[in-house]
Design a protein around this motif. Sequence first.
Motif, PDB file in Angstrom:
ATOM      1  N   GLY A 195    -117.932  -4.588 -45.913  1.00 48.31           N
ATOM      2  CA  GLY A 195    -116.727  -4.038 -45.311  1.00 48.31           C
ATOM      3  C   GLY A 195    -116.848  -2.599 -44.891  1.00 48.31           C
ATOM      4  O   GLY A 195    -115.896  -2.021 -44.356  1.00 48.31           O
ATOM      5  N   CYS A 196    -117.990  -1.975 -45.147  1.00 44.71           N
ATOM      6  CA  CYS A 196    -118.153  -0.568 -44.786  1.00 44.71           C
ATOM      7  C   CYS A 196    -119.643  -0.242 -44.773  1.00 44.71           C
ATOM      8  O   CYS A 196    -120.467  -1.080 -45.126  1.00 44.71           O
ATOM      9  CB  CYS A 196    -117.436   0.330 -45.796  1.00 44.71           C
ATOM     10  SG  CYS A 196    -118.246   0.397 -47.425  1.00 44.71           S
ATOM     11  N   ASP A 197    -119.963   0.962 -44.376  1.00 44.11           N
ATOM     12  CA  ASP A 197    -121.351   1.416 -44.511  1.00 44.11           C
ATOM     13  C   ASP A 197    -121.399   2.735 -45.273  1.00 44.11           C
ATOM     14  O   ASP A 197    -122.286   3.547 -45.100  1.00 44.11           O
ATOM     15  CB  ASP A 197    -122.036   1.545 -43.146  1.00 44.11           C
ATOM     16  CG  ASP A 197    -121.297   2.465 -42.206  1.00 44.11           C
ATOM     17  OD1 ASP A 197    -120.341   3.138 -42.655  1.00 44.11           O
ATOM     18  OD2 ASP A 197    -121.679   2.532 -41.030  1.00 44.11           O
ATOM     19  N   GLN A 236    -117.806   2.434 -49.997  1.00 41.84           N
ATOM     20  CA  GLN A 236    -116.438   2.718 -50.428  1.00 41.84           C
ATOM     21  C   GLN A 236    -115.573   1.486 -50.654  1.00 41.84           C
ATOM     22  O   GLN A 236    -114.622   1.537 -51.425  1.00 41.84           O
ATOM     23  CB  GLN A 236    -115.741   3.604 -49.383  1.00 41.84           C
ATOM     24  CG  GLN A 236    -116.275   5.020 -49.339  1.00 41.84           C
ATOM     25  CD  GLN A 236    -115.498   5.875 -48.383  1.00 41.84           C
ATOM     26  OE1 GLN A 236    -115.188   5.437 -47.275  1.00 41.84           O
ATOM     27  NE2 GLN A 236    -115.176   7.088 -48.784  1.00 41.84           N
ATOM     28  N   CYS A 237    -115.872   0.368 -49.995  1.00 37.92           N
ATOM     29  CA  CYS A 237    -114.871  -0.703 -49.937  1.00 37.92           C
ATOM     30  C   CYS A 237    -114.947  -1.696 -51.093  1.00 37.92           C
ATOM     31  O   CYS A 237    -113.954  -2.333 -51.428  1.00 37.92           O
ATOM     32  CB  CYS A 237    -114.955  -1.433 -48.610  1.00 37.92           C
ATOM     33  SG  CYS A 237    -116.349  -2.590 -48.482  1.00 37.92           S
ATOM     34  N   GLY A 238    -116.128  -1.904 -51.648  1.00 40.26           N
ATOM     35  CA  GLY A 238    -116.267  -2.834 -52.765  1.00 40.26           C
ATOM     36  C   GLY A 238    -116.305  -4.299 -52.375  1.00 40.26           C
ATOM     37  O   GLY A 238    -116.393  -5.165 -53.258  1.00 40.26           O
ATOM     38  N   ALA A 239    -116.266  -4.621 -51.086  1.00 39.75           N
ATOM     39  CA  ALA A 239    -116.281  -6.028 -50.663  1.00 39.75           C
ATOM     40  C   ALA A 239    -117.576  -6.732 -51.049  1.00 39.75           C
ATOM     41  O   ALA A 239    -117.633  -7.956 -51.108  1.00 39.75           O
ATOM     42  CB  ALA A 239    -116.072  -6.120 -49.148  1.00 39.75           C
ATOM     43  N   CYS A 240    -118.604  -5.951 -51.320  1.00 40.85           N
ATOM     44  CA  CYS A 240    -119.939  -6.493 -51.604  1.00 40.85           C
ATOM     45  C   CYS A 240    -120.210  -6.617 -53.100  1.00 40.85           C
ATOM     46  O   CYS A 240    -121.361  -6.839 -53.488  1.00 40.85           O
ATOM     47  CB  CYS A 240    -120.979  -5.567 -50.983  1.00 40.85           C
ATOM     48  SG  CYS A 240    -120.910  -3.900 -51.698  1.00 40.85           S
ATOM     49  N   THR A 241    -119.185  -6.487 -53.937  1.00 42.71           N
ATOM     50  CA  THR A 241    -119.398  -6.443 -55.393  1.00 42.71           C
ATOM     51  C   THR A 241    -119.899  -7.781 -55.931  1.00 42.71           C
ATOM     52  O   THR A 241    -119.358  -8.839 -55.629  1.00 42.71           O
ATOM     53  CB  THR A 241    -118.080  -6.060 -56.101  1.00 42.71           C
ATOM     54  OG1 THR A 241    -117.628  -4.795 -55.595  1.00 42.71           O
ATOM     55  CG2 THR A 241    -118.293  -5.960 -57.610  1.00 42.71           C
ATOM     56  N   SER A 266    -123.389  -4.354 -54.033  1.00 37.73           N
ATOM     57  CA  SER A 266    -124.730  -4.789 -53.640  1.00 37.73           C
ATOM     58  C   SER A 266    -125.230  -4.108 -52.373  1.00 37.73           C
ATOM     59  O   SER A 266    -126.389  -4.291 -52.009  1.00 37.73           O
ATOM     60  CB  SER A 266    -124.769  -6.313 -53.487  1.00 37.73           C
ATOM     61  OG  SER A 266    -123.850  -6.752 -52.500  1.00 37.73           O
ATOM     62  N   CYS A 267    -124.373  -3.324 -51.725  1.00 35.80           N
ATOM     63  CA  CYS A 267    -124.849  -2.545 -50.575  1.00 35.80           C
ATOM     64  C   CYS A 267    -125.479  -1.228 -51.018  1.00 35.80           C
ATOM     65  O   CYS A 267    -126.011  -0.496 -50.189  1.00 35.80           O
ATOM     66  CB  CYS A 267    -123.717  -2.269 -49.594  1.00 35.80           C
ATOM     67  SG  CYS A 267    -122.529  -1.032 -50.162  1.00 35.80           S
ATOM     68  N   THR A 268    -125.399  -0.935 -52.287  1.00 33.24           N
ATOM     69  CA  THR A 268    -125.944   0.337 -52.781  1.00 33.24           C
ATOM     70  C   THR A 268    -127.287   0.149 -53.470  1.00 33.24           C
ATOM     71  O   THR A 268    -127.846   1.108 -54.005  1.00 33.24           O
ATOM     72  CB  THR A 268    -124.984   1.005 -53.785  1.00 33.24           C
ATOM     73  OG1 THR A 268    -124.935   0.200 -54.970  1.00 33.24           O
ATOM     74  CG2 THR A 268    -123.596   1.148 -53.217  1.00 33.24           C
TER      75      THR A 268
HETATM   76 FE1  FES Z   1    -118.437  -1.514 -48.649  1.00 29.75          FE
HETATM   77 FE2  FES Z   1    -120.535  -2.289 -50.125  1.00 29.75          FE
HETATM   78  S1  FES Z   1    -119.946  -3.007 -48.170  1.00 29.75           S
HETATM   79  S2  FES Z   1    -119.007  -0.839 -50.649  1.00 29.75           S
END
Ligand code: FES
Length: 168
Positions: A47-49, A52-57, A67-69
């Motif tokens: 949901g972001c790059d 910040q959004c947490g959609a990838c948790t 999981s984007c981090t």
């Molecule tokens: Fe937004 Fe991982 S895609 S925090």
Amino acid sequence: MTETTRGRPIAIQMTVNSVPRAANVEPRTLLVHFLRETLGLTGTHIGCDTTQCGACTIHLDGRAVKSCTILAAQAQGGDLTTIEGLADADGLHPVQEGFRQEHGLQCGYCTPGMIMNAANLLHRNPHPTEDEIKHALQGNLCRCTGYVNIVRAVQWAAAQPGGSSVSG
Ligand code: FES
Ligand code: FES
């Protein structure tokens, strides 16, 4: 390190939703891209790059992580659960059922990440206060709901007999 060395695929293996998985990935591959594009687990959203959004948790070795981090290579040997693996043979995870019962979603884009984070919260803290729920979910953004029903969904799950004892 040369450009060629940086891009050389590396072999990784991990357990995802109780299934052993192995693949060769570029060292720069993010875990979320590995899950979605290599394993086809598209329930984990992007949901972001900006982290910040947490959609990838997801859950990695019992922790809720974005999981984007994380690089896929950093999950080498790990035990991962994505939203696809949260329900079991008995049905939906209590947090999933809570979102259904309390109308905790609208478009649903944030929902997998919200649920994975909330499930991990209840695993660590079976009976959180409203403030503890809000604090735990502050890294998950929702553009639709206003969060009220999301908090109610987590409270619903926590109130189920044995609901919060489900691993998450
Ligand atoms: Fe937004 Fe991982 S895609 S925090
Ligand atoms: Fe749409 Fe949360 S339900 S972003």
